[in-house]
Scaffold this motif. Structure first.
Motif, PDB file in Angstrom:
ATOM      1  N   ALA A 132       0.857  -1.193   0.000  1.00 30.65           N
ATOM      2  CA  ALA A 132       0.000   0.000   0.000  1.00 30.65           C
ATOM      3  C   ALA A 132       0.888   1.236   0.000  1.00 30.65           C
ATOM      4  N   ALA A 133       0.401   2.299  -0.595  1.00 32.54           N
ATOM      5  CA  ALA A 133       1.161   3.552  -0.628  1.00 32.54           C
ATOM      6  C   ALA A 133       1.425   4.032   0.793  1.00 32.54           C
ATOM      7  N   ASN A 135       3.214   2.559   2.980  1.00 28.08           N
ATOM      8  CA  ASN A 135       3.549   1.449   3.867  1.00 28.08           C
ATOM      9  C   ASN A 135       4.907   0.900   3.449  1.00 28.08           C
ATOM     10  N   ALA A 136       5.935   1.156   4.248  1.00 27.73           N
ATOM     11  CA  ALA A 136       7.298   0.752   3.893  1.00 27.73           C
ATOM     12  C   ALA A 136       7.690  -0.578   4.527  1.00 27.73           C
ATOM     13  N   ASN A 137       6.750  -1.300   5.100  1.00 31.80           N
ATOM     14  CA  ASN A 137       7.078  -2.566   5.765  1.00 31.80           C
ATOM     15  C   ASN A 137       6.535  -3.794   5.049  1.00 31.80           C
ATOM     16  N   GLU A 138       5.645  -3.642   4.100  1.00 34.34           N
ATOM     17  CA  GLU A 138       5.043  -4.786   3.420  1.00 34.34           C
ATOM     18  C   GLU A 138       5.271  -4.660   1.916  1.00 34.34           C
ATOM     19  N   PHE A 139       5.807  -5.720   1.333  1.00 31.75           N
ATOM     20  CA  PHE A 139       6.136  -5.692  -0.091  1.00 31.75           C
ATOM     21  C   PHE A 139       5.610  -6.942  -0.792  1.00 31.75           C
TER      22      PHE A 139
END
Length: 184
Positions: A132-133, A135-139
């Motif tokens: 999600a835009a 969100n730097a923890n889920e890819f």
């Protein structure tokens, strides 16, 4: 008095017909064996591609630190230079150094697979995108492995849409989709 039978040579015709039937059966068995060998080689190639894809996914999971987003993204081929990077076995390395070392080791693995004849002219594309835009923890991770097959086949429309490597009628590909949650 010699009696002549009107059925002289009948057993010879039976033997010739049996020989023709046996020849067709043997030719069919040889063709079946050749197809089985081709299918076995295709399975070996797919297994090697899946093993390589899972290897890089596990390397990415092990290097799950901040700044992960673009460290592994890119396209690599068996013609890529592995280059020299700092080994990260006993030294403390940054996430960028670990990623560079992982890619170097992985390019060497691709070349090793190519030398065994398993994956000819392999190209690998890695794309990691945030779930999600902001969100730097889920890819979401997509690893595409494309290689040159030995026989031509018609690719499905879904396969034609995947852009990794040079498209032609004998390219094979494996697409692995995964998910990584980074440590905070």
């Amino acid at each position: 008095m010699i009696k002549h039978s009107e059925q002289q040579g009948f057993t010879l015709i039976e033997v010739l017909i049996a020989f023709v039937i046996l020849s067709f059966g043997l030719l069919g068995a040889v063709a079946l064996q050749a197809k089985a060998k081709q299918a076995s080689f295709d399975a070996l190639q797919r297994s090697a591609a899946i093993a390589l894809g899972n290897d890089i996914l596990q390397r990415m999971r092990a290097n799950d630190s901040s700044g992960f987003a673009g460290l592994y993204n890119g396209e690599f081929s068996s013609q890529s230079s592995a280059g020299a990077t700092q080994p990260c076995f006993n030294a403390a390395c940054s996430a960028q150094q670990i990623a560079a070392f992982d890619k170097q080791q992985w390019i060497r693995a691709i070349k090793a697979r190519e030398n065994t004849g398993t994956l000819d002219d392999a190209t690998v594309c890695i794309n990691s995108t945030p779930v999600a835009a902001g969100n730097a923890n889920e890819f979401n991770i997509q690893v595409v492995i494309s290689w040159q097959g030995r026989q031509e086949f018609s690719a499905s429309e879904e396969n034609s849409d995947v852009d990794c490597g040079t498209a032609n009628d004998s390219r094979r590909l494996v697409v692995l989709d995964s998910y990584i949650y980074l440590r905070s």
